[in-house]
Design a protein around this motif. Structure first.
Motif, PDB file in Angstrom:
ATOM      1  N   ALA A  26       0.838  -1.196   0.000  1.00 40.63           N
ATOM      2  CA  ALA A  26       0.000   0.000   0.000  1.00 40.63           C
ATOM      3  C   ALA A  26       0.879   1.255   0.000  1.00 40.63           C
ATOM      4  N   PHE A  27       1.936   1.240   0.794  1.00 44.80           N
ATOM      5  CA  PHE A  27       2.861   2.371   0.821  1.00 44.80           C
ATOM      6  C   PHE A  27       3.454   2.610  -0.566  1.00 44.80           C
ATOM      7  N   ARG A  28       3.888   1.553  -1.243  1.00 44.48           N
ATOM      8  CA  ARG A  28       4.449   1.702  -2.591  1.00 44.48           C
ATOM      9  C   ARG A  28       3.420   2.332  -3.536  1.00 44.48           C
ATOM     10  N   PHE A  29       2.173   1.865  -3.475  1.00 44.92           N
ATOM     11  CA  PHE A  29       1.118   2.404  -4.337  1.00 44.92           C
ATOM     12  C   PHE A  29       0.915   3.892  -4.079  1.00 44.92           C
ATOM     13  N   TYR A  30       0.692   4.259  -2.831  1.00 47.14           N
ATOM     14  CA  TYR A  30       0.398   5.651  -2.507  1.00 47.14           C
ATOM     15  C   TYR A  30       1.595   6.573  -2.728  1.00 47.14           C
ATOM     16  N   SER A  31       2.797   6.065  -2.584  1.00 43.86           N
ATOM     17  CA  SER A  31       3.972   6.915  -2.826  1.00 43.86           C
ATOM     18  C   SER A  31       4.269   7.016  -4.322  1.00 43.86           C
ATOM     19  N   GLU A  32       4.201   5.908  -5.047  1.00 44.35           N
ATOM     20  CA  GLU A  32       4.540   5.930  -6.472  1.00 44.35           C
ATOM     21  C   GLU A  32       3.453   6.573  -7.324  1.00 44.35           C
ATOM     22  N   PHE A  48       1.239   0.196  11.268  1.00 38.92           N
ATOM     23  CA  PHE A  48       0.537   1.469  11.121  1.00 38.92           C
ATOM     24  C   PHE A  48       1.478   2.461  10.456  1.00 38.92           C
ATOM     25  N   MET A  49       0.926   3.265   9.549  1.00 36.90           N
ATOM     26  CA  MET A  49       1.750   4.208   8.801  1.00 36.90           C
ATOM     27  C   MET A  49       0.915   5.448   8.466  1.00 36.90           C
ATOM     28  N   VAL A  50       1.543   6.610   8.541  1.00 38.58           N
ATOM     29  CA  VAL A  50       0.909   7.859   8.144  1.00 38.58           C
ATOM     30  C   VAL A  50       1.605   8.350   6.883  1.00 38.58           C
ATOM     31  N   LEU A  51       0.808   8.624   5.846  1.00 38.23           N
ATOM     32  CA  LEU A  51       1.316   9.146   4.583  1.00 38.23           C
ATOM     33  C   LEU A  51       0.743  10.536   4.374  1.00 38.23           C
ATOM     34  N   LYS A  52       1.538  11.403   3.741  1.00 38.40           N
ATOM     35  CA  LYS A  52       1.116  12.793   3.576  1.00 38.40           C
ATOM     36  C   LYS A  52       1.631  13.354   2.265  1.00 38.40           C
ATOM     37  N   ALA A  86      -4.852  10.997 -15.636  1.00 39.53           N
ATOM     38  CA  ALA A  86      -3.920  10.468 -16.641  1.00 39.53           C
ATOM     39  C   ALA A  86      -2.838   9.611 -15.982  1.00 39.53           C
ATOM     40  N   ILE A  87      -2.334  10.048 -14.831  1.00 39.62           N
ATOM     41  CA  ILE A  87      -1.332   9.274 -14.092  1.00 39.62           C
ATOM     42  C   ILE A  87      -1.913   7.927 -13.676  1.00 39.62           C
ATOM     43  N   CYS A  88      -3.110   7.936 -13.141  1.00 32.84           N
ATOM     44  CA  CYS A  88      -3.764   6.691 -12.707  1.00 32.84           C
ATOM     45  C   CYS A  88      -3.990   5.742 -13.884  1.00 32.84           C
ATOM     46  N   ARG A 107     -15.602  18.181 -10.998  1.00 32.89           N
ATOM     47  CA  ARG A 107     -15.082  17.231 -11.980  1.00 32.89           C
ATOM     48  C   ARG A 107     -14.511  16.124 -11.116  1.00 32.89           C
ATOM     49  N   ALA A 108     -14.904  14.872 -11.349  1.00 31.05           N
ATOM     50  CA  ALA A 108     -14.559  13.819 -10.394  1.00 31.05           C
ATOM     51  C   ALA A 108     -14.367  12.465 -11.058  1.00 31.05           C
ATOM     52  N   PHE A 109     -13.662  11.595 -10.321  1.00 29.32           N
ATOM     53  CA  PHE A 109     -13.550  10.181 -10.682  1.00 29.32           C
ATOM     54  C   PHE A 109     -13.305   9.392  -9.409  1.00 29.32           C
ATOM     55  N   VAL A 110     -13.487   8.084  -9.502  1.00 28.77           N
ATOM     56  CA  VAL A 110     -13.263   7.187  -8.366  1.00 28.77           C
ATOM     57  C   VAL A 110     -12.319   6.083  -8.823  1.00 28.77           C
ATOM     58  N   PHE A 111     -11.291   5.825  -8.006  1.00 25.83           N
ATOM     59  CA  PHE A 111     -10.381   4.714  -8.290  1.00 25.83           C
ATOM     60  C   PHE A 111     -10.302   3.808  -7.074  1.00 25.83           C
ATOM     61  N   ALA A 112      -9.735   2.624  -7.275  1.00 24.09           N
ATOM     62  CA  ALA A 112      -9.530   1.690  -6.174  1.00 24.09           C
ATOM     63  C   ALA A 112      -8.040   1.471  -5.990  1.00 24.09           C
ATOM     64  N   ASP A 113      -7.620   1.440  -4.721  1.00 24.24           N
ATOM     65  CA  ASP A 113      -6.219   1.105  -4.434  1.00 24.24           C
ATOM     66  C   ASP A 113      -6.059  -0.412  -4.540  1.00 24.24           C
ATOM     67  N   PRO A 114      -4.867  -0.964  -4.379  1.00 26.76           N
ATOM     68  CA  PRO A 114      -4.670  -2.406  -4.528  1.00 26.76           C
ATOM     69  C   PRO A 114      -5.501  -3.255  -3.564  1.00 26.76           C
ATOM     70  N   ASP A 115      -5.959  -2.672  -2.456  1.00 27.56           N
ATOM     71  CA  ASP A 115      -6.785  -3.404  -1.497  1.00 27.56           C
ATOM     72  C   ASP A 115      -8.271  -3.215  -1.747  1.00 27.56           C
TER      73      ASP A 115
END
Length: 125
Positions: A26-32, A48-52, A86-88, A107-115
């Motif tokens: 999850a960290f790799r996904f949110y950071s990359e 537990f991890m905090v990302l910002k 475009a990145i997603c 203007r909106a969209f919805v994506f899913a993370d790996p989980d």
């Protein structure tokens, strides 16, 4: 009727908590993909991890039996939604709802993370 004491309390930052099966993945996904940086982690192994990134913050919690929900985990605003979309797409992120202008002024969209956590992204029109 006297005012409730809640009116004298100032609320500060709020951050969504996401359960993930593999916190490092999850960290790799949110950071990359989203460019988020780890600002805190706890546990050995890390549970537990905090990302910002800028004003956005996400709290990840390891939960090996996590099952994704069919509702959005959280909503976040960005300033260049077309670029993020475009990145997603280029990264092969699973898009749940494609990018379009909504009748509620975003203007909106919805994506899913790996989980399978659904993230609703918007930009005011």
């Amino acid at each position: 009727m006297s005012p409730s004491p809640i009116h004298s309390i100032t609320f500060g930052r709020a951050a969504p908590g996401l359960a993930v099966r593999d916190i490092q993945a999850a960290f790799r996904f949110y950071s990359e993909i989203l460019g988020m940086q780890k600002v805190f982690e706890n546990g050995s192994p890390v549970g537990f991890m905090v990302l910002k990134k800028d004003a956005a913050e996400i709290h990840l919690s390891q939960s090996r039996d996590h099952a994704p929900s069919t509702v959005n985990a959280f909503h976040m605003f960005v300033e260049d939604i077309d670029a993020l979309y475009a990145i997603c797409e280029a990264a092969g992120v699973r898009i749940i709802k494609s990018l379009k202008d909504k009748d509620y002024g975003q203007r909106a969209f919805v994506f899913a993370d790996p989980d399978g956590n659904r993230i609703d992204v918007g930009q005011r029109i």
